[in-house]
Write an enzyme that holds these catalytic residues in place. Structure first.
Site, short mmCIF file in Angstrom:
data_model
loop_
_atom_site.label_atom_id
_atom_site.label_comp_id
_atom_site.label_asym_id
_atom_site.label_seq_id
_atom_site.Cartn_x
_atom_site.Cartn_y
_atom_site.Cartn_z
N GLY A 144 0.82 -1.22 0.00
CA GLY A 144 0.00 0.00 0.00
C GLY A 144 0.85 1.27 0.00
N SER B 191 -5.88 7.46 11.87
CA SER B 191 -6.20 8.47 10.86
C SER B 191 -6.74 9.71 11.57
CB SER B 191 -7.27 7.92 9.92
OG SER B 191 -7.85 8.96 9.19
N SER B 192 -6.57 10.86 10.92
CA SER B 192 -7.07 12.09 11.55
C SER B 192 -8.60 12.15 11.58
CB SER B 192 -6.51 13.32 10.83
OG SER B 192 -6.91 13.32 9.49
N CYS B 193 -9.27 11.24 10.87
CA CYS B 193 -10.74 11.26 10.89
C CYS B 193 -11.31 10.67 12.18
CB CYS B 193 -11.34 10.59 9.66
SG CYS B 193 -11.04 8.84 9.63
N TYR C 195 -15.28 3.96 9.03
CA TYR C 195 -13.81 3.84 9.00
C TYR C 195 -13.22 4.39 10.30
CZ TYR C 195 -9.03 4.82 7.32
OH TYR C 195 -7.67 4.88 7.16
N LYS D 286 -10.94 2.60 13.26
CA LYS D 286 -9.62 3.10 13.69
C LYS D 286 -9.63 3.39 15.19
CE LYS D 286 -7.19 2.96 9.90
NZ LYS D 286 -6.02 2.08 9.82
N ASN E 163 -4.06 13.60 6.22
CA ASN E 163 -4.25 13.08 4.85
C ASN E 163 -2.90 12.88 4.17
OD1 ASN E 163 -6.89 13.85 5.59
ND2 ASN E 163 -7.44 14.32 3.48
N HIS F 120 -8.26 9.53 -2.88
CA HIS F 120 -8.34 10.79 -2.12
C HIS F 120 -8.20 11.96 -3.09
CE1 HIS F 120 -7.32 8.01 1.22
NE2 HIS F 120 -8.18 8.77 1.85
N TRP G 267 -15.06 18.20 -6.78
CA TRP G 267 -16.20 17.84 -5.94
C TRP G 267 -16.38 18.84 -4.81
CZ3 TRP G 267 -15.03 11.91 -4.95
CH2 TRP G 267 -15.14 11.24 -6.17
N ARG H 253 -7.85 21.02 4.22
CA ARG H 253 -7.16 19.78 4.54
C ARG H 253 -5.66 20.03 4.68
NH1 ARG H 253 -11.68 18.64 4.99
NH2 ARG H 253 -12.87 16.88 4.20
N ASP I 234 -18.77 17.59 0.85
CA ASP I 234 -17.57 18.32 1.29
C ASP I 234 -16.82 17.54 2.37
OD1 ASP I 234 -17.37 20.63 -0.20
OD2 ASP I 234 -18.58 21.85 1.17
O1 GFB Z 1 -9.46 13.31 0.12
P1 GFB Z 1 -10.91 13.14 0.31
O2 GFB Z 1 -11.58 12.12 -0.56
O3 GFB Z 1 -11.23 12.74 1.80
O4 GFB Z 1 -11.64 14.55 0.02
P2 GFB Z 1 -11.54 13.44 3.21
C1 GFB Z 1 -11.19 15.75 0.56
C2 GFB Z 1 -12.00 16.90 0.01
O5 GFB Z 1 -11.71 17.08 -1.39
C3 GFB Z 1 -13.52 16.75 0.09
C4 GFB Z 1 -12.90 17.22 -2.12
O6 GFB Z 1 -14.09 18.00 0.44
C5 GFB Z 1 -13.90 16.38 -1.34
O7 GFB Z 1 -15.24 16.74 -1.67
N1 GFB Z 1 -12.68 16.82 -3.52
C6 GFB Z 1 -12.74 17.63 -4.60
C7 GFB Z 1 -12.42 15.57 -3.97
N2 GFB Z 1 -12.56 16.95 -5.73
C8 GFB Z 1 -12.35 15.67 -5.37
C9 GFB Z 1 -12.09 14.48 -6.13
O8 GFB Z 1 -12.03 14.46 -7.35
N3 GFB Z 1 -11.89 13.33 -5.41
C10 GFB Z 1 -11.96 13.30 -4.04
N4 GFB Z 1 -11.72 12.14 -3.40
N5 GFB Z 1 -12.23 14.42 -3.31
C11 GFB Z 1 -11.04 11.03 3.96
C12 GFB Z 1 -11.81 9.98 4.64
O9 GFB Z 1 -11.81 12.18 4.09
O10 GFB Z 1 -9.80 11.31 4.53
C13 GFB Z 1 -11.00 8.83 5.05
O11 GFB Z 1 -12.89 9.60 3.82
C14 GFB Z 1 -9.62 9.18 5.55
O12 GFB Z 1 -11.70 8.23 6.08
C15 GFB Z 1 -8.95 10.24 4.73
O13 GFB Z 1 -9.67 9.62 6.87
C16 GFB Z 1 -7.65 10.70 5.31
O14 GFB Z 1 -10.36 14.20 3.70
O15 GFB Z 1 -12.82 14.21 3.18
#
Ligand code: GFB
Length: 314
Positions: free
Chosen positions: A14, A108-110, A137, A141, A166, A180, A203, A210, A270
């Site tokens: 991974g 994880s920070s979540c 998730y 954790k 992240n 991500h 999105w 972040r 979001d």
């Molecule tokens: O990285 P991400 O998927 O996870 O999304 P989280 C972070 C932010 O980016 C969100 C936006 O506000 C999304 O809506 N975003 C914008 C996008 N465009 C995109 C895109 O094309 N793809 C994705 N993926 N996001 C995760 C958790 O949360 O963080 C896990 O789901 C884990 O549990 C991880 O903890 C570290 O930061 O929101």
């Protein structure tokens, strides 16, 4: 850890596990053991016990996990809670049974509440409700953290739990449905550039903030903590700096060379509005992140271009 200690890296294929393998090699650790998912199914307790019985590792890095971005977490919560809880349970319990000297569990920070005061201190764990998009998730954790803490208390184990922010870097997942945000943006901008598109969809609203840590920095921090941190209390790993998704998109577009516009799709979630770690505990021990975000994005884009898009960058 001694240079010849037997070290098991669970999840070595991974993003995190492969960075750990690279860093451990670089630092001169020569007795590293690992198995692919095909050879050893970590969700099967008997297989995990047999592996530990044969190998008897001194140290364990628990980097095996089912991970994904906001969409995957929100769509497959059962898979996220099941896989993560069973992998953690099997490895943590078996590490106890076979007298592992020390185990490092990656959280994880979540795990922090959705509306946590910022920057998030370790003591805010379990002080409020979680972000719904990744609750399953996060609960898995949190269970891992409490398991480590309980085994330390009841069985005198040395199992530590670290909470990375992240992560991103070479070896990341670029599948737009499960990735991500950072690798997703690299891919979207790259494909838009190649295909001459005028706009890229982002999105959500672009306002969430972040914090991003290069996985090689994370691996360095994990080795540092395996060698020098023994408390049952969790410890954050991050840069302590964040930026909005809009700002991140601007930075990635610049690195990739995409000159078009951004279109925000607010029908996509979001997630947590802000998520920035307080890293003073780690800094006070003497460790600091050192790969700047822009440089990390450049490296990750190069890796993507060569390994996923099969192109050589000019
Ligand atoms: O990285 P991400 O998927 O996870 O999304 P989280 C972070 C932010 O980016 C969100 C936006 O506000 C999304 O809506 N975003 C914008 C996008 N465009 C995109 C895109 O094309 N793809 C994705 N993926 N996001 C995760 C958790 O949360 O963080 C896990 O789901 C884990 O549990 C991880 O903890 C570290 O930061 O929101």
């Amino acid at each position: 850890m001694k240079k010849n200690s037997k070290i098991y890296i669970a999840g070595h294929k991974g993003l995190v596990g492969s960075a750990l393998l690279r860093e451990l090699h670089k630092s001169g650790y020569e007795n590293l053991v690992f198995k692919t998912h095909k050879e050893l199914d970590l969700t099967r307790q008997e297989q995990v016990e047999e592996w530990f019985e044969n190998e008897r590792p001194d140290y364990v890095f628990l980097a095996a996990a089912k991970v994904g971005g906001i969409l995957a977490n929100n769509t497959y919560p059962a898979e996220f809670i099941y896989s993560n809880m069973i992998i953690e349970t099997n490895i943590i319990h078996t590490s106890y049974l076979f007298n592992v000297k020390k185990l490092l569990f990656l959280g994880s920070s979540c795990i922090y509440p959705r509306l946590c005061p910022q920057p998030m201190k370790e003591e805010y764990l379990l002080s409020g409700s979680l972000e719904p998009t990744n609750e399953a998730y996060a609960i898995a954790k949190i269970a891992g953290i409490i398991m480590c803490r309980s085994y330390n208390r009841q069985y005198d184990c040395r199992f530590i739990s670290v909470m990375p922010t992240n992560l991103y870097g070479p070896g990341d997942n670029f599948d737009l449905n499960t990735s991500h945000v950072l690798p997703a943006l690299i891919r979207k901008f790259h494909e838009a550039k190649i295909n001459g598109m005028k706009e890229v969809e982002i999105w959500g609203t672009g306002t969430p903030k972040r914090e991003f840590l290069h996985v090689d920095d994370l691996a360095g921090a994990c080795i540092f903590l395996m060698n020098g941190y023994d408390e049952s209390e969790i410890i954050n790993i991050g840069t302590g700096q964040d930026l909005s998704i809009n700002e991140l998109a601007g930075m990635v577009a610049e690195v990739v060379g995409f000159k078009g516009g951004l279109r925000f799709n607010s029908s996509r979630p979001d997630g947590t509005p802000v998520k920035r770690l307080n890293v003073s505990k780690l800094n006070a021990l003497g460790w600091k992140a050192n790969i700047p975000l822009k440089q990390g994005i450049q490296e990750t884009y190069k890796w993507y271009a060569e390994n996923v898009a099969n192109r050589t960058l000019p």
